[in-house]
Design a protein around this motif. Structure first.
Motif, PDB file in Angstrom:
ATOM      1  N   ASP A 522     -94.560 -12.367   9.783  1.00  5.32           N
ATOM      2  CA  ASP A 522     -95.914 -11.838   9.585  1.00  5.32           C
ATOM      3  C   ASP A 522     -96.505 -11.367  10.916  1.00  5.32           C
ATOM      4  OD1 ASP A 522     -96.077 -12.134   6.840  1.00  5.32           O
ATOM      5  OD2 ASP A 522     -96.886 -14.166   6.946  1.00  5.32           O
ATOM      6  N   ARG A 523     -96.312 -12.181  11.977  1.00  2.17           N
ATOM      7  CA  ARG A 523     -96.827 -11.801  13.291  1.00  2.17           C
ATOM      8  C   ARG A 523     -96.108 -10.557  13.823  1.00  2.17           C
ATOM      9  NH1 ARG A 523     -97.415 -17.537  13.762  1.00  2.17           N
ATOM     10  NH2 ARG A 523     -95.284 -17.798  14.510  1.00  2.17           N
ATOM     11  N   LEU A 524     -94.830 -10.475  13.534  1.00  2.00           N
ATOM     12  CA  LEU A 524     -94.045  -9.310  13.964  1.00  2.00           C
ATOM     13  C   LEU A 524     -94.542  -8.049  13.270  1.00  2.00           C
ATOM     14  CD1 LEU A 524     -91.600  -8.390  15.658  1.00  2.00           C
ATOM     15  CD2 LEU A 524     -90.139  -8.940  13.704  1.00  2.00           C
ATOM     16  N   MET A 525     -94.821  -8.155  11.973  1.00  2.00           N
ATOM     17  CA  MET A 525     -95.340  -6.998  11.241  1.00  2.00           C
ATOM     18  C   MET A 525     -96.729  -6.614  11.735  1.00  2.00           C
ATOM     19  SD  MET A 525     -93.988  -7.332   7.308  1.00  2.00           S
ATOM     20  CE  MET A 525     -94.548  -9.010   6.980  1.00  2.00           C
ATOM     21  N   ALA A 526     -97.547  -7.616  12.069  1.00  2.00           N
ATOM     22  CA  ALA A 526     -98.886  -7.326  12.596  1.00  2.00           C
ATOM     23  C   ALA A 526     -98.790  -6.583  13.926  1.00  2.00           C
ATOM     24  CB  ALA A 526     -99.667  -8.628  12.761  1.00  2.00           C
ATOM     25  N   TYR A 551     -88.176  -3.093   6.804  1.00  2.00           N
ATOM     26  CA  TYR A 551     -87.085  -3.878   7.386  1.00  2.00           C
ATOM     27  C   TYR A 551     -87.533  -5.329   7.525  1.00  2.00           C
ATOM     28  CZ  TYR A 551     -84.870   0.536   8.971  1.00  2.00           C
ATOM     29  OH  TYR A 551     -84.268   1.769   9.044  1.00  2.00           O
ATOM     30  N   TYR A 552     -88.763  -5.493   8.009  1.00  2.00           N
ATOM     31  CA  TYR A 552     -89.279  -6.842   8.225  1.00  2.00           C
ATOM     32  C   TYR A 552     -89.657  -7.510   6.901  1.00  2.00           C
ATOM     33  CZ  TYR A 552     -89.617  -5.396  13.122  1.00  2.00           C
ATOM     34  OH  TYR A 552     -89.327  -4.952  14.387  1.00  2.00           O
ATOM     35  N   LYS A 553     -90.141  -6.732   5.951  1.00  2.00           N
ATOM     36  CA  LYS A 553     -90.463  -7.309   4.646  1.00  2.00           C
ATOM     37  C   LYS A 553     -89.208  -7.854   3.977  1.00  2.00           C
ATOM     38  CE  LYS A 553     -94.648  -4.688   3.475  1.00  2.00           C
ATOM     39  NZ  LYS A 553     -95.281  -3.787   2.478  1.00  2.00           N
ATOM     40  N   ASP A 554     -88.119  -7.108   4.078  1.00  2.00           N
ATOM     41  CA  ASP A 554     -86.872  -7.600   3.487  1.00  2.00           C
ATOM     42  C   ASP A 554     -86.454  -8.912   4.138  1.00  2.00           C
ATOM     43  OD1 ASP A 554     -84.398  -6.917   1.726  1.00  2.00           O
ATOM     44  OD2 ASP A 554     -83.567  -7.490   3.666  1.00  2.00           O
ATOM     45  N   LEU A 555     -86.611  -8.991   5.453  1.00  2.00           N
ATOM     46  CA  LEU A 555     -86.273 -10.231   6.155  1.00  2.00           C
ATOM     47  C   LEU A 555     -87.193 -11.360   5.717  1.00  2.00           C
ATOM     48  CD1 LEU A 555     -84.743 -11.820   8.305  1.00  2.00           C
ATOM     49  CD2 LEU A 555     -86.372 -10.954   9.996  1.00  2.00           C
ATOM     50  N   LYS A 556     -88.476 -11.091   5.604  1.00  2.00           N
ATOM     51  CA  LYS A 556     -89.425 -12.126   5.180  1.00  2.00           C
ATOM     52  C   LYS A 556     -89.064 -12.647   3.791  1.00  2.00           C
ATOM     53  CE  LYS A 556     -94.310 -12.961   4.174  1.00  2.00           C
ATOM     54  NZ  LYS A 556     -95.686 -12.397   4.145  1.00  2.00           N
TER      55      LYS A 556
END
Length: 769
Positions: A522-526, A551-556
């Motif tokens: 979440d912090r990375l996406m922010a 990319y980050y949502k898939d990881l989350k």
């Protein structure tokens, strides 16, 4: 050996390795200390390295410049030394001779002041010398001259070979001493390659012994030295060459005869010569060598060679202490008695670390003891070395003290070292979550970046600094910054292996796949979405942040699924484009089968790869099946969890790369097997959740066919769960697999079911004791 396969490798490099992959030890080696003194350039090949010599694509041109200056001094100050260099070192012999024969020297080399001077009638002898030198240069390689494509060449009437019939006449007819010595050098060099050793020695002794005030003298001495059969004397002469010219430094060490130290020292005439001999002996010694440093200090306390040896020793310690600590290789780039490391690695590592720390402290103590006796650049250099040793010993306060002693007037490379050390102080002592601290770190980083353009070797320093910074941010709980700095580190590592040279899906998430929580993502996406990034944030995101937030949502969603948070996994995957898994990474190649049919029960010809997999729909189905909580729904859940294990057809719901090996170490991201063991409470390797749901289905079902299938799959879970951690025949002998009651029931209670008839196998029955 276990079968191994890695999707990561296939995707990144289009190449498959049987036992993992790695890069050269020199690539992975850490080095933070790169302070330099003026005069280090010629010593570049002798920096500490995992290779025989430090790799460099530049060589010193000082000798050539000195030669050009000698010509300028001879023919007049109106000559530009750059024009001399053009003719002597950049002009092909054939081109020069052709211009001479065609009387077009002035037009071919228009506005060249050296040519203008040579064309003066009073300088005809000098022009003839240059012509002879170019012809001789051309003569030396008759097979590969193709520049003119046979228009001008040895078969042309316009081309003349150099007259080598009477060398001595060339020398004696030269009236000018300058030319006489240069003809002598040309002929001496020619004689060397003609293997006429006696002539080389005679020419040197005749024409260079008395007149040494020229760069030609050490060049000629180099050739004479190689013609001497007494190796101790050869060493001594080579050491004199090393001390007086830069061009031959590398060649001297290539030809130097090692292990004749005392015999060579016996020929030295003074302390300075002795110090050079000792330094040469140490320039390729990869072992601890404080003794030589102490001896060189006594002989020549302010010498460049002493500084360089100190730097080498610091770099050795960085390799021995930092490389195992901050890389995945686990050992320094240079390892002595390598077999011992594998007999008891933990013990060897501890013993070597203790030895290295003792050596570090001895070196530090020595440098502190001599610091006040040195002056100028030498003192600044030694101060920087002491500070670096303090940091390596975790004595941050003392390191800070010596860092602050470095003068603001120190040269650019020592100032750079000061900034690296101030960054280390900040990383170890400051609140790394503070924006003020982060922006100060950026200034330190940027000061090194600004010097990279003039010295590519500093990429190694940036690689090392960012790797250490990444570790320190991780220790303070900031895995987002730690991950981006780790990626930045690999970006700076000269591109020899970095996946970030051609970034793609996994290179953006690889570090976070191994370490991050959903909160970290979440912090990375922010951060990715942040518009007003600070200077520090802009820097760490440059080249490292994913361009696509999905990319980050898939990881989350994947991390949520690994921790059995189905609701969060569904919420995350639902927010993504439905065709994401069709268009990105290798999802469509590995998520393309029905996840509710256990792969292990399918024959190859029964498998179909046309299933349109949507992660959100899959999670929704799992949530629905859990709510139903029937025998049939639990059997479906069990099949699904079996398939998301490493044995199944949908393992990419949980992992981004696949391996059935336990000890494989991925070079970029490290060994992930311990993390994988925790996925879904151990389901990825040990099938714990699949077994749990098969047991629930067995207990709840009233249908013998369902019970048969559940019993068979419980056996499969037990079998593969048992062998997930058995990696040797010895372990198997101590802990053999034993089938449970479920297999007995499969062959007795359920032997009339369609499931039994379909999957009955003599190999299975053999497990019944």
């Amino acid at each position: 050996m276990r079968v191994f396969s890695s999707l990561l490798l296939v995707l990144c490099f289009q190449v498959s390795f049987a036992c993992g992959w790695s890069v050269s030890p020199e690539t992975s080696r850490l080095a933070l200390f790169k302070a330099q003194r003026e005069g280090f350039f010629r010593l570049t090949p002798f920096y500490y390295s995992a290779d025989y010599y430090y790799s460099t694509n530049t060589i010193s041109a000082v000798d050539q410049e000195l030669n050009c200056l000698e010509w300028k001094k001879k023919l007049g100050n109106a000559i530009d030394t750059k024009d001399v260099h053009t003719i002597l070192y950049e002009t092909d012999g054939e081109l020069f001779e052709t211009a001479f024969e065609n009387k077009t020297l002035k037009t071919t080399f228009e506005k060249n002041t050296f040519i203008e001077a040579l064309l003066l009638s009073k300088n005809k002898a000098f022009l003839n010398y240059i012509l002879f030198a170019k012809r001789l240069e051309y003569n030396s390689n008759t097979d590969v001259k193709w520049e003119s494509w046979n228009q001008i060449g040895y078969n042309s009437k316009d081309h003349q070979l150099a007259d080598i019939g009477d060398f001595e006449k060339k020398i004696k007819t030269a009236k000018d001493a300058f030319l006489k010595q240069r003809y002598a050098f040309l002929i001496l060099r020619y004689s060397f390659y003609a293997q006429n050793k006696n002539e080389v020695i005679r020419l040197y002794d005749t024409y260079f012994t008395e007149n040494k005030n020229t760069i030609l003298e050490p060049w000629a001495l180099y050739y004479k030295a190689l013609c001497i059969e007494n190796f101790s004397l050869q060493n001594y002469l080579l050491s004199k060459v090393f001390a007086t010219c830069e061009e031959k430094s590398f060649a001297v060490l290539q030809h130097y005869n090692w292990k004749l130290t005392q015999e060579t020292l016996a020929l030295a005439q003074n302390d300075e010569e002795r110090s050079v001999i000792l330094a040469i002996e140490s320039f390729r010694n990869p072992a601890p060598d404080l003794k030589t440093i102490e001896e060189v200090y006594k002989l020549s306390p302010n010498s460049i060679n002493l500084s360089f040896l100190i730097g080498r020793e610091v770099n050795k310690l960085e390799d021995w202490i930092f490389t195992p600590q901050y890389t995945n290789s686990g050992s320094p780039s240079v390892v002595f008695d390598g077999v011992d490391w594998y007999e008891n690695y933990a013990k060897a590592k501890e013993e070597n670390f203790n030895k290295d720390i003792l050596h570090l402290r001895a070196l530090e103590y020595f440098l502190i003891s001599i610091r006040e006796q040195t002056s100028g650049e030498q003192k600044e250099y030694i101060t920087a070395a002491i500070a670096q040793l303090c940091f390596m010993d975790d004595d941050i306060d003392l390191g800070k003290k010596y860092t602050n002693m470095i003068s603001d007037k120190a040269n650019a490379f020592i100032q750079m070292q000061k900034n690296i050390q101030l960054a280390l102080v900040s990383l170890k002592q400051d609140d790394l979550k503070s924006g003020k601290v982060q922006n100060q770190l950026f200034k330190y980083f940027d000061s090194v970046e600004n010097l990279v353009e003039t010295d590519y070797g500093l990429f190694k320093n940036l690689y090392s600094l960012y790797r250490i910074a990444s570790d320190d941010f991780a220790k303070q709980g900031d895995r987002v910054t730690a991950g981006l700095l780790a990626m930045k580190s690999d970006l700076k590592n000269e591109g020899e292996y970095s996946v970030y040279n051609n970034p793609y899906f996994y290179s953006y998430i690889g570090y976070f796949d191994r370490t991050a929580t959903v909160e970290d993502v979440d912090r990375l996406m922010a951060l990715q979405q942040k518009k007003d990034k600070t200077s520090f944030e802009k820097y760490i995101c440059s080249g490292t942040i994913a361009p696509n937030i999905n990319y980050y949502k898939d990881l989350k969603g994947t991390i949520a699924f690994r921790t059995n948070n189905l609701e969060l996994a569904y919420e995350t995957f639902s927010s993504m484009p439905k065709d994401f898994w069709e268009k990105n990474y290798a999802f469509k190649d590995y998520l393309n089968e029905n996840p509710f049919t256990p792969k292990i029960l399918q024959k190859d010809k029964e498998r179909k790869f046309d299933y349109h997999f949507n992660k959100a729909d899959f999670i929704a189905k799992l949530i629905e099946l859990k709510k139903q909580n029937t025998a049939t729904s639990n059997l479906q859940l069990a099949h699904a969890y079996f398939n998301v294990s490493y044995l199944g057809n949908s393992w990419m719901m949980v992992a981004y790369d696949w391996t059935s090996g336990e000890s494989y170490v991925d070079y970029v991201y490290g060994d992930n097997s311990e993390n994988e063991k925790t996925y879904q409470k151990g389901n990825y390797y040990n099938l714990t959740m699949a077994k749990m749901y098969y047991e629930k289905a067995l207990k709840m079902s009233k249908n013998n066919n369902e019970k048969a299938l559940a019993s068979l799959m419980i056996f499969e879970c037990n079998y593969y769960g048992h062998y997930a951690n058995i990696v040797s025949a010895e372990e198997e002998e101590k802990n053999p697999f034993k089938a449970g009651q479920e297999l007995v029931n499969f062959y007795s209670v359920y032997k009339t079911t369609p499931t039994f008839k379909k999957y009955n196998c003599p190999l299975l029955k053999a497990f019944i004791n």
